[in-house]
Enzyme design. Structure first.
Site, mmCIF file in Angstrom:
data_model
loop_
_atom_site.group_PDB
_atom_site.id
_atom_site.type_symbol
_atom_site.label_atom_id
_atom_site.label_comp_id
_atom_site.label_asym_id
_atom_site.label_seq_id
_atom_site.Cartn_x
_atom_site.Cartn_y
_atom_site.Cartn_z
ATOM 1 N N ALA A 53 -29.103 27.797 55.754
ATOM 2 C CA ALA A 53 -30.238 27.831 54.843
ATOM 3 C C ALA A 53 -31.404 27.030 55.409
ATOM 4 O O ALA A 53 -32.570 27.410 55.258
ATOM 5 C CB ALA A 53 -29.836 27.289 53.470
ATOM 6 N N HIS A 68 -26.310 29.965 54.206
ATOM 7 C CA HIS A 68 -25.547 28.893 53.560
ATOM 8 C C HIS A 68 -25.743 27.574 54.299
ATOM 9 O O HIS A 68 -25.697 27.532 55.528
ATOM 10 C CB HIS A 68 -24.054 29.248 53.548
ATOM 11 C CG HIS A 68 -23.169 28.136 53.091
ATOM 12 N ND1 HIS A 68 -22.236 27.524 53.916
ATOM 13 C CD2 HIS A 68 -23.069 27.501 51.898
ATOM 14 C CE1 HIS A 68 -21.598 26.589 53.240
ATOM 15 N NE2 HIS A 68 -22.087 26.550 52.014
ATOM 16 N N SER A 69 -25.991 26.505 53.561
ATOM 17 C CA SER A 69 -25.978 25.139 54.081
ATOM 18 C C SER A 69 -26.922 24.983 55.273
ATOM 19 O O SER A 69 -28.119 25.192 55.141
ATOM 20 C CB SER A 69 -24.534 24.758 54.434
ATOM 21 O OG SER A 69 -24.391 23.379 54.630
ATOM 22 N N MET A 70 -26.419 24.617 56.463
ATOM 23 C CA MET A 70 -27.295 24.487 57.620
ATOM 24 C C MET A 70 -28.026 25.792 57.908
ATOM 25 O O MET A 70 -29.193 25.792 58.314
ATOM 26 C CB MET A 70 -26.496 24.059 58.858
ATOM 27 C CG MET A 70 -27.361 23.823 60.092
ATOM 28 S SD MET A 70 -26.399 23.644 61.620
ATOM 29 C CE MET A 70 -25.968 25.362 61.965
ATOM 30 N N HIS A 95 -19.429 23.466 47.472
ATOM 31 C CA HIS A 95 -20.392 23.767 48.532
ATOM 32 C C HIS A 95 -20.176 25.154 49.126
ATOM 33 O O HIS A 95 -21.126 25.845 49.478
ATOM 34 C CB HIS A 95 -20.276 22.694 49.614
ATOM 35 C CG HIS A 95 -21.258 22.843 50.722
ATOM 36 N ND1 HIS A 95 -22.612 23.001 50.504
ATOM 37 C CD2 HIS A 95 -21.091 22.853 52.081
ATOM 38 C CE1 HIS A 95 -23.244 23.099 51.667
ATOM 39 N NE2 HIS A 95 -22.338 23.025 52.633
#
Length: 294
Positions: free
Chosen positions: A104, A100-102, A264
């Site tokens: 990723a 997820h997010s960072m 998000h």
């Protein structure tokens, strides 16, 4: 499903695990300032549905993992070593990455540089990493140097989990509600002798980066990824139809994109959680086994 607490790389890294210890293992990588509890609602669904084990790391400086030594920094590529050290402890030559997010971004770096270690990529509202235009490198370095030399303020203290959650909701970089933020904040609180709590997160994570990849480098990295890849985005997430997001998606050959309702942190949002799990499970079964569910 109650998670198991793990300590990896001689205790340097903390993690949560769902599923049987001898089941095929996925590694789950959280976002900036989050922790392993980012997957506390999604991982049990995937473990039960697919018969897998999900091991979610606390990156260095996050959650219950150790901080970097004094004078150290937190560049995004440093987290690749966290993943590789966890894989060594778990005796994994390769693994699927759920990120997820960072996280990723970290997963994309690893899949590009060491494709033999990444079996599949399942990315949640994150693709590639933050960039700085080449012409702005000097300004980025200036911000980083000054930020690193600035005296750090004391970590805020909270009377209870509710007040810490309220602070996360009010001050988060991306919108998040209290129910979604609760698992992240709860794992990140350290009790103090006086009955108060403070955040475990290393304050150095808030400093500006000294350097970043430029956009051309990130596009080149994404173009090097060969692993089967799924990207799940929230309708009100951080990617959408931004030009940089379009370019990033176009750079990855064979990337499958699915846009779901939610923000998000859609993998923690109760209203869309089950849909996220179904999409990941169905895609993974097709990508890895050639099986499509009825």
């Amino acid at each position: 499903m109650t998670p198991t607490e793990l300590h990896l790389d001689e205790g340097r890294l903390a993690a949560l695990a769902w599923g049987e210890p001898d089941a095929p293992t996925w590694l789950a990588l959280h976002g900036w300032l989050d922790n392993a509890a980012s997957f506390s609602r999604l991982a049990p669904l995937l473990a039960e549905r697919l018969g897998i084990r999900v091991v979610a790391l606390d990156f260095s400086g996050h959650g219950h993992s150790r901080r970097h030594p004094p004078g150290g920094d937190y560049a995004i590529w440093d987290y690749c070593h966290d993943v590789l050290d966890a894989m060594s402890t778990l005796e994994l030559e390769a693994a699927p990455l759920l990120a997820h997010s960072m996280g990723a971004g970290v997963a994309c770096l690893l899949a590009a540089a060491l494709p033999e270690r990444v079996e599949q990529l399942m990315l949640i509202d994150g693709l590639g990493t933050l960039t700085t235009e080449g012409k702005d490198t000097a300004q980025q370095l200036r911000r980083g140097l000054l930020g690193h030399r600035r005296r750090r303020s004391l970590s805020p203290r909270y009377t209870d989990t509710e007040s810490a959650v309220a602070a996360r909701v009010a001050g988060g970089v991306t919108p998040i509600d209290a129910d979604t933020a609760w698992p992240l904040v709860e794992r990140n609180l350290e009790p103090l002798d006086d009955g108060h709590f403070r955040l475990r997160t290393d304050g150095r994570l808030l400093r500006p980066s000294l350097v970043r990849f430029c956009p051309e480098q990130v596009i080149g990295l994404l173009g090097a990824i060969k692993a089967p890849s799924l990207l799940i985005e929230g309708e009100s997430g951080i990617l959408g139809e931004r030009e940089s997001a379009k370019q990033a998606r176009a750079a990855m050959a064979g990337l499958e994109r699915r846009v779901l309702s939610g923000g998000h942190h859609l993998h923690l949002e109760r209203e869309v959680l089950a849909e996220v799990a179904v999409n990941i499970a169905q895609w993974w079964q097709t990508a890895s086994l050639g099986v499509v569910e009825e």
